[in-house]
Write a protein that holds these residues in place. Sequence first.
Motif, mmCIF file in Angstrom:
data_model
loop_
_atom_site.group_PDB
_atom_site.id
_atom_site.type_symbol
_atom_site.label_atom_id
_atom_site.label_comp_id
_atom_site.label_asym_id
_atom_site.label_seq_id
_atom_site.Cartn_x
_atom_site.Cartn_y
_atom_site.Cartn_z
ATOM 1 N N TYR A 97 0.824 -1.208 0.000
ATOM 2 C CA TYR A 97 0.000 0.000 0.000
ATOM 3 C C TYR A 97 0.862 1.264 0.000
ATOM 4 N N GLY A 98 2.118 1.088 -0.336
ATOM 5 C CA GLY A 98 3.016 2.231 -0.430
ATOM 6 C C GLY A 98 3.515 2.763 0.891
ATOM 7 N N ILE A 99 3.410 1.957 1.951
ATOM 8 C CA ILE A 99 3.862 2.400 3.273
ATOM 9 C C ILE A 99 5.377 2.257 3.371
ATOM 10 N N GLN A 100 6.049 3.352 3.700
ATOM 11 C CA GLN A 100 7.515 3.340 3.776
ATOM 12 C C GLN A 100 8.041 3.288 5.206
ATOM 13 N N HIS A 101 7.229 3.699 6.159
ATOM 14 C CA HIS A 101 7.721 3.804 7.535
ATOM 15 C C HIS A 101 6.897 2.930 8.477
ATOM 16 N N TYR A 102 7.591 2.209 9.341
ATOM 17 C CA TYR A 102 6.967 1.227 10.231
ATOM 18 C C TYR A 102 7.700 1.309 11.567
ATOM 19 N N ILE A 103 7.059 1.879 12.576
ATOM 20 C CA ILE A 103 7.700 2.103 13.871
ATOM 21 C C ILE A 103 7.166 1.119 14.900
ATOM 22 N N VAL A 104 8.061 0.410 15.568
ATOM 23 C CA VAL A 104 7.670 -0.591 16.561
ATOM 24 C C VAL A 104 7.520 0.057 17.931
ATOM 25 N N LYS A 105 6.409 -0.254 18.603
ATOM 26 C CA LYS A 105 6.193 0.219 19.980
ATOM 27 C C LYS A 105 7.084 -0.565 20.941
ATOM 28 N N PRO A 106 7.494 0.010 22.058
ATOM 29 C CA PRO A 106 7.289 1.416 22.438
ATOM 30 C C PRO A 106 8.133 2.340 21.573
ATOM 31 N N THR A 107 7.534 3.425 21.146
ATOM 32 C CA THR A 107 8.218 4.335 20.235
ATOM 33 C C THR A 107 9.386 5.029 20.927
ATOM 34 N N LYS A 108 10.440 5.254 20.150
ATOM 35 C CA LYS A 108 11.611 5.960 20.646
ATOM 36 C C LYS A 108 11.617 7.373 20.071
ATOM 37 N N TYR A 109 12.006 8.313 20.890
ATOM 38 C CA TYR A 109 12.040 9.724 20.479
ATOM 39 C C TYR A 109 12.869 9.898 19.215
ATOM 40 N N THR A 110 14.063 9.291 19.197
ATOM 41 C CA THR A 110 14.965 9.479 18.061
ATOM 42 C C THR A 110 14.378 8.920 16.773
ATOM 43 N N GLU A 111 13.680 7.793 16.879
ATOM 44 C CA GLU A 111 13.094 7.197 15.684
ATOM 45 C C GLU A 111 11.963 8.062 15.143
ATOM 46 N N LEU A 112 11.115 8.562 16.033
ATOM 47 C CA LEU A 112 10.045 9.470 15.608
ATOM 48 C C LEU A 112 10.629 10.722 14.959
ATOM 49 N N PHE A 113 11.670 11.251 15.588
ATOM 50 C CA PHE A 113 12.298 12.464 15.073
ATOM 51 C C PHE A 113 12.883 12.220 13.680
ATOM 52 N N ASP A 114 13.570 11.091 13.506
ATOM 53 C CA ASP A 114 14.182 10.773 12.216
ATOM 54 C C ASP A 114 13.135 10.573 11.130
ATOM 55 N N VAL A 115 12.101 9.799 11.448
ATOM 56 C CA VAL A 115 11.064 9.500 10.455
ATOM 57 C C VAL A 115 10.355 10.769 10.008
ATOM 58 N N PHE A 116 9.958 11.598 10.965
ATOM 59 C CA PHE A 116 9.188 12.789 10.587
ATOM 60 C C PHE A 116 10.066 13.899 10.015
ATOM 61 N N SER A 117 11.341 13.890 10.336
ATOM 62 C CA SER A 117 12.256 14.831 9.689
ATOM 63 C C SER A 117 12.407 14.480 8.211
ATOM 64 N N SER A 118 12.521 13.186 7.933
ATOM 65 C CA SER A 118 12.657 12.765 6.534
ATOM 66 C C SER A 118 11.366 13.014 5.765
ATOM 67 N N LEU A 119 10.221 12.828 6.430
ATOM 68 C CA LEU A 119 8.947 13.123 5.778
ATOM 69 C C LEU A 119 8.829 14.616 5.453
ATOM 70 N N LYS A 120 9.250 15.450 6.380
ATOM 71 C CA LYS A 120 9.206 16.893 6.131
ATOM 72 C C LYS A 120 10.065 17.255 4.924
ATOM 73 N N LEU A 121 11.229 16.611 4.820
ATOM 74 C CA LEU A 121 12.101 16.867 3.682
ATOM 75 C C LEU A 121 11.412 16.481 2.369
ATOM 76 N N GLU A 122 10.743 15.331 2.376
ATOM 77 C CA GLU A 122 10.023 14.892 1.184
ATOM 78 C C GLU A 122 8.937 15.902 0.809
ATOM 79 N N PHE A 123 8.196 16.365 1.806
ATOM 80 C CA PHE A 123 7.129 17.338 1.552
ATOM 81 C C PHE A 123 7.708 18.662 1.040
ATOM 82 N N ASP A 124 8.823 19.102 1.651
ATOM 83 C CA ASP A 124 9.441 20.362 1.234
ATOM 84 C C ASP A 124 9.875 20.310 -0.225
#
Length: 250
Positions: A97-124
Amino acid sequence: MYTLLLVDDEQEIRSGLSQYFPWHEVGFELVGQCADGREALQFLEKRAVDVLLCDIRMPILSGLEVAQQLYERKSGIKVVFLSGYKDFDYAKQAMTYGIQHYIVKPTKYTELFDVFSSLKLEFDEATARDTGQSEVQSASFNAQVIAAIQAYVESNYAKATLEEAAGIVHMNPHYVSKYFKEKTGENFSDYVTAVKMARAAELLRDIRYKTYEVSEMVGYSYAKNFTRTFKRVHGVSPREYRNNYEGTRD
């Protein structure tokens, strides 16, 4: 600021992610929370969002079912899955379904930060392309990112890692690996090796250093591994390289 919808059937997780992660710092606004997939789809009928951060297993309608519906509708919404299940089958199905990111619980701050930083770059980058600004601005931005990664490697070649390079440019390591290859035509690991071997050649031309010392200086604990890599890159062993260099000076 890009918009984000959080979907998870566990109230504690929704509260934690909404209250304790600095979404604004990575360029996102949390515009809603839902407890299941059906509620999420109803929310999306009233308001479009850029990203769906969604638990993969939920009652009523699962995250996978939501992703499937969005995919079939060609909605363009990016989906990031949260899951307490390290199950390859789920990750494999998510990819369809085109899903690129898959985060395993419990979520880690660094992983969330990395994933959403890369998403922001894609959007920009997508926004720049859509507004006709990409030819110059996007190229300049890409050049700056690659230059920052290369500068990091050249200064830290002995211990350079993809994870640290990603941290320098605030991107997800997996994304940086693909990004670096796409922009330079070279794998990150190959670039690190090339820098190490270029530096090793310089050091071998200095007779003050023994071969094993040069090996350690460029990040190899085992001299045999260093010798094998050096010969693959330069075509001769470190000793032969040094002897050839000495011969040209006579």
